[in-house]
Design a protein around this motif. Structure first.
Motif, PDB file in Angstrom:
ATOM      1  N   ILE A 127      31.165 -24.471  -1.581  1.00 31.98           N
ATOM      2  CA  ILE A 127      29.882 -25.171  -1.676  1.00 31.98           C
ATOM      3  C   ILE A 127      29.455 -25.342  -3.134  1.00 31.98           C
ATOM      4  CG2 ILE A 127      27.407 -24.841  -1.267  1.00 31.98           C
ATOM      5  CD1 ILE A 127      28.141 -23.755   1.484  1.00 31.98           C
ATOM      6  N   LEU A 146      29.772 -31.298   2.096  1.00 32.12           N
ATOM      7  CA  LEU A 146      28.633 -30.371   2.118  1.00 32.12           C
ATOM      8  C   LEU A 146      27.907 -30.415   3.465  1.00 32.12           C
ATOM      9  CD1 LEU A 146      27.049 -30.616  -1.441  1.00 32.12           C
ATOM     10  CD2 LEU A 146      28.132 -28.645  -0.379  1.00 32.12           C
ATOM     11  N   TYR A 158      27.433 -26.881   5.191  1.00 33.11           N
ATOM     12  CA  TYR A 158      26.096 -26.351   5.444  1.00 33.11           C
ATOM     13  C   TYR A 158      25.829 -26.220   6.942  1.00 33.11           C
ATOM     14  CZ  TYR A 158      24.665 -26.567   0.540  1.00 33.11           C
ATOM     15  OH  TYR A 158      24.551 -26.340  -0.800  1.00 33.11           O
ATOM     16  N   ALA A 215      22.844 -23.613   7.753  1.00 32.02           N
ATOM     17  CA  ALA A 215      21.816 -24.186   6.874  1.00 32.02           C
ATOM     18  C   ALA A 215      21.673 -25.664   7.214  1.00 32.02           C
ATOM     19  CB  ALA A 215      22.210 -24.003   5.417  1.00 32.02           C
ATOM     20  N   LEU A 251      19.638 -28.314   5.319  1.00 33.71           N
ATOM     21  CA  LEU A 251      20.235 -28.745   4.054  1.00 33.71           C
ATOM     22  C   LEU A 251      21.339 -29.790   4.316  1.00 33.71           C
ATOM     23  CD1 LEU A 251      19.693 -28.006   1.186  1.00 33.71           C
ATOM     24  CD2 LEU A 251      21.276 -26.086   1.381  1.00 33.71           C
ATOM     25  N   ALA A 252      22.080 -29.565   5.383  1.00 40.09           N
ATOM     26  CA  ALA A 252      23.112 -30.539   5.772  1.00 40.09           C
ATOM     27  C   ALA A 252      22.452 -31.877   6.057  1.00 40.09           C
ATOM     28  CB  ALA A 252      23.868 -30.051   7.005  1.00 40.09           C
ATOM     29  N   ILE A 271      20.043 -22.532   0.226  1.00 40.82           N
ATOM     30  CA  ILE A 271      20.732 -22.146   1.467  1.00 40.82           C
ATOM     31  C   ILE A 271      19.847 -21.202   2.275  1.00 40.82           C
ATOM     32  CG2 ILE A 271      22.717 -20.913   2.435  1.00 40.82           C
ATOM     33  CD1 ILE A 271      24.338 -21.828   0.013  1.00 40.82           C
TER      34      ILE A 271
END
Lengths: 212, 1014
Positions: free
Chosen positions: B496, B516, B520, B525, B528-529, B985
């Protein structure tokens, strides 16, 4: 093994994916469709090994009867993995040739961002375009565009099998409707570039990715 | 009747002009006022009415607009003296179309055509109406009528095109093609053809009827000159000859194309195929008249070869000499086809066993020496690489590595060549077999190479791709492999960090963002993704091809409102497109691009039958049900709009499944998740090459995915109706014996049984076997894991079985043992599945791909549906008007029944409390604590101290000066911080867990209140 061939409607998926990879601009679907359904002779893709689309050129004929018959390059893109192979030049040449031979275009125009040095060099040195004008704040983000032009040999059009004449009068099957549509901006049948979002950048040439 | 000069719709233009102008400048209020004024003067003018309707529609008043349009339509039909012209009709058409009533516009035009027969303008308008409605037969009839009326070629071609559409799209008999051919022949005899598209249409008619020789004859004659580009003509000619089995002539033609287009790979393959007289099945054209590419994996081609060895060798020599000629002609250029051709020729020889195997590797190496510095090198040879044996692979890699010892003088070329070599490693799967320490060293060297070469990108524009950009993607891929092989979380975090670092330097790298999004999602997370996905700015048709990167995870998450946004954006695009495409077909007719008409109609169908679209149409109501599941009344409202779920049932019928299309582009997915339903990281890594080869075969996985998606669609289409019926029939049992129930009740019970049978088959068992399995697990005779991976579907099934069983009592033991009733089975299953998910002591962070999505689904689906069943039962227990009875219900009703409900409520309360505790424990830690913990994973000690950690290499690059890397990159490097990424994260994980917690809490609150009411 890059083959420059005319685009098919199915290629649109790959063309848009390519656009995402290398252009900040992303056109509306109907804009692509309008091009390919109106001037399929002017849309070319660079197809690599295994059927992968690695570049394309989107072009059209200008329909304004007050100007001499001419074409316009709308968009040009080449994937990063396939730069420096001369593909942009090949794609442009194919589109320019078709403008001339199929539609009898006298010249071809395009817009390019002032800051886009790579594309500017391609158009001037490899393809002999000249600056015709500067359009202030042409792009949505306020950047100026060079209005560039290239003279074609201007073969007299209308010989043998030319299509050209169909595009300048409204004799086609949508004829009367475009009259009605012209004041209600239904856009799709008329000119999606102007009607869709009103943004000037839609009609631009984001050739940032075209650098040879 | 036609609009006279100065008249618009029978009204003087000067009176109408101001209205047009007002509409044009979007002053709808003003234009409405003017239109009302016009109507006062011309109360029976259909055009004035149409104008008003148009304005109302634009103002967002569809009902009023429709009313007025219908009034205008009535006038057209009833009053013979009323003025009708094209302008009136087309204006009405626009409004009807925008109101989704194409058929009403068609009726208006049809009426006008009867009233004014032989009026071409109106006939064309009607033709367009049929085009919009895809009424191919009517199109054909009308076009023929116009052709007979004026004899224009274009109308004939419209008719022929309409015939082709009937054959392509509505499986009408091929015999119609004969009619089309005859029509064209007759026209050509007297008028010839003047349009290249007309010729293409005629050739396709012949080709579809397999009249190849006739087609070749036409193409070779005078008409052939209509096709302007000589190579295009030759390509068609070659294809026709090959299909006519005239291989030698076809070979000759393809050779001619190659001489002028040496880089046309497809033609080279056609040339070789015809030369060697391979099995030419692949030469069948697809529906859009293009040659289908020969399949690469198909080794059958050469096996079927009937040529003698000598003949084969002599033909191969002529191919070799052609290729040599082409190479000489284009030496020094960028034409790669003629050089790649050598590898293909060696491949053919190898398949036929006629040449030494070393030649194949040699050919690959030669190609590398020439084009190894191009970034397309790896993708050029990728398919060939997979044919190498283990031994050849080692040999090839060894030689490649040698070139690294004496790199090209230009640093850029050296970098690009090194990248090509790494890519070859990647596609050969070297990272799965290399010793761990070597792999780690490689990653660090690659990262150092990237940082060192940042200087090369010093002067690039921000939009331009950085040199060496691919390195970071590859590094991240290897780090994920390292994680898979060792289960050390640090590697995953490093993967990451590397990508985030790359995006700090240049934020446009699409590939990093995609990677990513997946990493994520894996790490819990998801917010965030989702953020990175949004930054991809996926829109237009890409929502169809690319949304698979995020949607599946979102649908299983508690992020309901974001998921709703994704779905509604997607559906809006598709619905708009499908509506607008009606007009676009007319554009192709107008420009006389007949082959495009057919291509486009097929494309439209391809999108219309999209599996993603069908899934989304099902996901929307299911998501709504999840969101409103706490309120029985609101759920019932949703069902009112869903036709009680029965419309959704039809969406998975066999006909729809047969024509389903799969348009997703899985190409950019990470190696460890080639399709949305696969996550290799969830399983343990196993050594062994064949196993990996099978797993990493992306094409095969994509085909398997299609089967999975079909099953999923069927399940999703059953779900809403099953929920609806469960709610409806649960109270029936309270009315006593089913025999006393109404006919309607009996139907419902019958229906739910048949749907349950279907559902069981979908999850892999017959209904009886599924029931036996559930009971066996309930009795402890079988373990829970026998349910397989899809426990959510099983638990949904269990919940619905209970609802059905309430009326049928099939699941009860003869002794009426209360512990054996179906309520207990549901309670048991929910409790055991959930507690199994909660036994993992680790935090979400420590177990990537954790059980959180499963837990969320358990709560949002089976548990929620079960609460609905409970609510429905309780509502029917409460006498009408006495909803708040003070004394409990238990006494007054069938006590075993009420006890079961009470027990179930207690059970749900206790599992939800457990989940709440588990989630709270996870988010109790402060963000700082989380960040420290994450950072400690990155700072772990390494066996190669001299290289430092990935993090230390990234941090060291921060010291690169402005003079080395330029201002922009230098500023980006300064701003980069691992701690910031860790903080993001942690925040994302907390937010996801909090949202889940609040869902659990809302359900708990509901259950407490239910408990109180009983």
């Amino acid at each position: 093994m890059v083959c420059i061939r005319q685009a098919t409607v199915n290629d649109l998926l790959a063309m848009q994916a390519g656009n995402l990879l290398c252009l900040p601009e992303n056109y509306q679907m109907k804009y692509y469709l309008y091009h390919i359904l109106s001037w399929p002779q002017l849309l070319f893709v660079a197809e690599d090994y295994d059927g992968r689309i690695v570049g394309y050129v989107l072009a059209k004929m200008e329909e304004d009867a007050s100007e001499p018959c001419h074409g316009h390059i709308t968009s040009l893109a080449v994937l990063r993995t396939h730069r420096k192979l001369g593909l942009a030049t090949k794609l442009m040449t194919a589109a320019q040739n078709a403008m001339e031979s199929v539609f009898g275009a006298e010249y071809v125009s395009l817009h390019v961002r002032r800051s886009n040095r790579a594309a500017f060099t391609l158009y001037t040195s490899s393809l002999s375009y000249r600056i015709h004008d500067v359009e202030a704040k042409y792009y949505a983000d306020g950047e100026d565009a060079y209005d560039m032009r290239k003279q074609l040999k201007g073969r007299p059009h209308g010989h043998s099998h030319s299509h050209g004449h169909h595009h300048h009068h409204h004799g086609g099957c949508c004829s009367g409707e475009s009259k009605a549509a012209s004041f209600v901006d239904v856009s799709v049948a008329v000119d999606p570039a102007a009607g869709a979002s009103g943004s000037n950048s839609l009609a631009s040439v984001p050739a940032s990715a075209a650098g040879e | 009747m036609a609009a006279r000069f100065g008249l618009a719709g029978g009204i003087p233009e000067r009176r109408v002009r101001p209205i047009w102008d007002a509409i044009d400048s979007r002053q709808f209020k003003a234009s409405l006022k003017l239109a009302n004024g016009l109507l006062a003067k011309y109360p029976t003018s259909p055009y004035a009415l149409a104008l008003k309707a148009l304005i109302l529609e634009r103002m967002g008043k569809p009902e009023e607009a429709l009313g007025i349009c219908l009034e205008a339509k009535e006038l057209l039909h009833s009053n013979n003296s009323v003025h009708v012209d094209y302008l009136t009709l087309s204006t009405l058409q626009i409004v009807f179309q925008r109101l989704d009533h194409l058929e009403l516009a068609t009726l208006c035009y049809e009426h006008a055509c009867v009233k004014y027969p032989n009026n071409l303008e109106i006939m064309i308008g009607l033709f367009n109406c049929y085009v919009r409605e895809c009424s191919y037969v009517k199109q054909q009839q009308l076009a023929m009528k116009m052709y007979k009326l004026v004899g224009e070629e274009r109308f004939l071609l419209w008719a022929v095109c309409s015939i082709q559409l009937q054959v392509h799209c509505s499986s009408t008999s091929q015999k119609l093609l004969q009619l089309a051919e005859a029509l064209m022949k007759k026209h050509m005899a007297s008028n010839s053809l003047h349009d290249p598209e007309a010729l293409v249409l005629y050739l396709s008619l012949l080709e579809q009827q397999e009249k190849f020789d006739a087609a070749v004859e036409v193409l070779s004659g005078d008409l052939g000159s209509l096709i302007g580009i000589q190579e295009d003509k030759l390509r068609i000619q070659g294809r026709l000859l090959a299909r006519a089995c005239n291989y030698s002539a076809a070979t000759e033609i393809f050779e001619r194309v190659l001489v002028s287009c040496p880089d046309d790979w497809e033609v080279f393959l056609c040339y070789l195929g015809c030369l060697l007289e391979d099995d030419l099945n692949w030469l069948k054209m697809d529906a859009t008249m293009q040659i289908c590419s020969p399949s690469f994996d198909d080794n059958g081609a050469c096996k079927a070869n009937h040529l003698s060895n000598d003949e084969f060798n002599s033909r191969i020599s002529s191919a070799v000499s052609l290729v040599q000629r082409l190479q000489t002609d284009c030496n020094g250029g960028f034409v790669r086809g003629a050089f790649l051709a050598n590898i293909e020729i060696e491949r053919r020889c190898r398949l036929c066993g006629t040449k030494h195997d070393d030649n194949f590797v040699e050919a690959l190496l030669t190609y590398f020496y020439r084009f190894g510095h191009l970034s397309c090198f790896a993708s050029d040879v990728e398919n060939f690489l997979h044919l190498l044996t283990l031994e050849e692979k080692d040999k090839f890699l060894e030689k490649l590595m040698k070139t690294l010892e004496s790199p090209p003088a230009s640093p850029l070329k050296a970098l690009d060549q090194a990248i090509s070599i790494f890519k070859v490693h990647e596609s050969l799967g070297v990272m799965f077999s290399l010793p761990l320490t070597d792999l780690e060293v490689t990653t660090k060297r690659m990262l150092q190479m990237y940082c060192k070469n940042l200087t090369l990108s010093k002067d690039l524009d921000p939009q331009e791709n950085m040199h060496g950009e691919e390195l970071l993607s590859m590094i991240s891929n290897i780090l994920v492999v390292l994680f898979w092989r060792t289960r050390i979380l640090g590697y995953l975090l490093e993967a990451i960090m590397v990508l985030e670092y790359g995006l700090t330097i240049r934020r446009y790298v699409w590939q990093y963002k995609i990677q990513l999004v997946h990493l994520y999602s894996l790490l819990g997370a998801l917010p965030l993704a989702y953020e990175w996905y949004c930054m991809l700015e996926v829109k237009n048709i890409l929502v169809e091809t690319v949304s698979h990167h995020i949607l599946p995870q979102m649908l299983n998450s508690p992020l309901w409102s974001e998921t709703g946004d994704l779905l509604s954006d997607y559906l809006k695009f598709m619905d708009d497109h499908l509506r607008e495409s009606a007009d676009l077909t007319s554009v192709a007719y107008r420009h006389r691009n007949y082959s495009k008409v057919i291509e486009f109609v097929q494309f439209k169908e391809r999108l219309g039958h999209s599996s993603r679209l069908l899934t989304a149409r099902l996901d929307v109501p299911i998501l709504q049900l999840k969101q409103k599941a706490n309120s029985l009344e609101e759920v019932e409202c949703i069902f009112e709009n869903l036709n009680c779920g029965s419309k959704l049932l039809e969406m998975s019928n066999e006909d729809k499944m047969k024509i389903l299309t799969f348009n997703e582009d899985f190409h950019a997915r990470p190696w460890w998740s080639p399709t949305p339903n696969i996550n290799y990281l969830a399983d343990n890594f196993e050594e062994g090459f064949p196993w990996l080869k099978e797993k990493l075969n992306k094409k095969k996985k994509a085909v398997e995915e299609e089967g999975i998606v079909k099953k999923l669609i069927e399940r999703k289409s059953l779900l809403p109706r099953l929920i609806y019926l469960s709610i409806q029939i649960s109270p029936i049992s309270l009315k006593g014996n089913v025999g006393n129930g109404s006919l309607h009740d009996a139907d419902a019970i019958k229906e739910i049984k048949s749907l349950l049978e279907k559902y069981a088959r979908n999850i892999g068992l017959s209904f009886d076997d599924a029931m036996s399995l559930l009971l066996a697990i309930f009795k402890g005779q079988k373990p829970l894991k026998d349910l397989g991976p899809d426990i959510i579907s099983w638990l949904n099934f269990t919940v619905f079985v209970n609802a059905w069983n309430l009326c049928c009592h099939q699941l009860e033991s003869p002794r009426k043992d209360s512990s054996m009733n179906s309520w207990s089975v549901v309670d048991y299953m929910l409790r055991s599945c959930i507690s199994e998910q909660l036994t993992h002591p680790e935090t979400v962070l420590a177990v990537p791909g954790s059980n959180l999505p499963v837990l969320v689904q358990l709560v949002a689906e089976p548990l929620a549906w079960h609460i609905l069943v409970i609510q429905s039962c309780i509502r029917s227990m409460l006498p009408a008007g006495k909803k708040k009875k003070k004394t409990g219900l238990v006494d007054s009703l069938n006590s075993s029944y009420a006890h079961a409900v009470c027990d179930s409520v207690q059970c749900l309360i206790s599992v939800l409390q457990d989940i709440g505790k588990w989630v709270s424990n996870q988010i109790r830690k402060s963000e700082d604590q989380d960040v420290d913990r994450l950072l400690s994973h990155l700072q772990r000690s390494s066996s190669q101290e001299e290289l430092g950690s990935i993090l230390s290499i990234l941090e060291a690059s921060e010291s690169m000066s402005v003079s080395e890397v330029g201002e922009r990159i230098s500023a980006a490097l300064q701003s980069w911080s691992a701690a910031t990424v860790c903080r993001k994260i942690s925040a994302a994980q907390h937010s996801l867990l909090s949202q889940f917690l609040s869902i659990c809490e809302s359900k708990l609150k509901l259950l407490y209140s239910i408990n109180k009411s009983i």
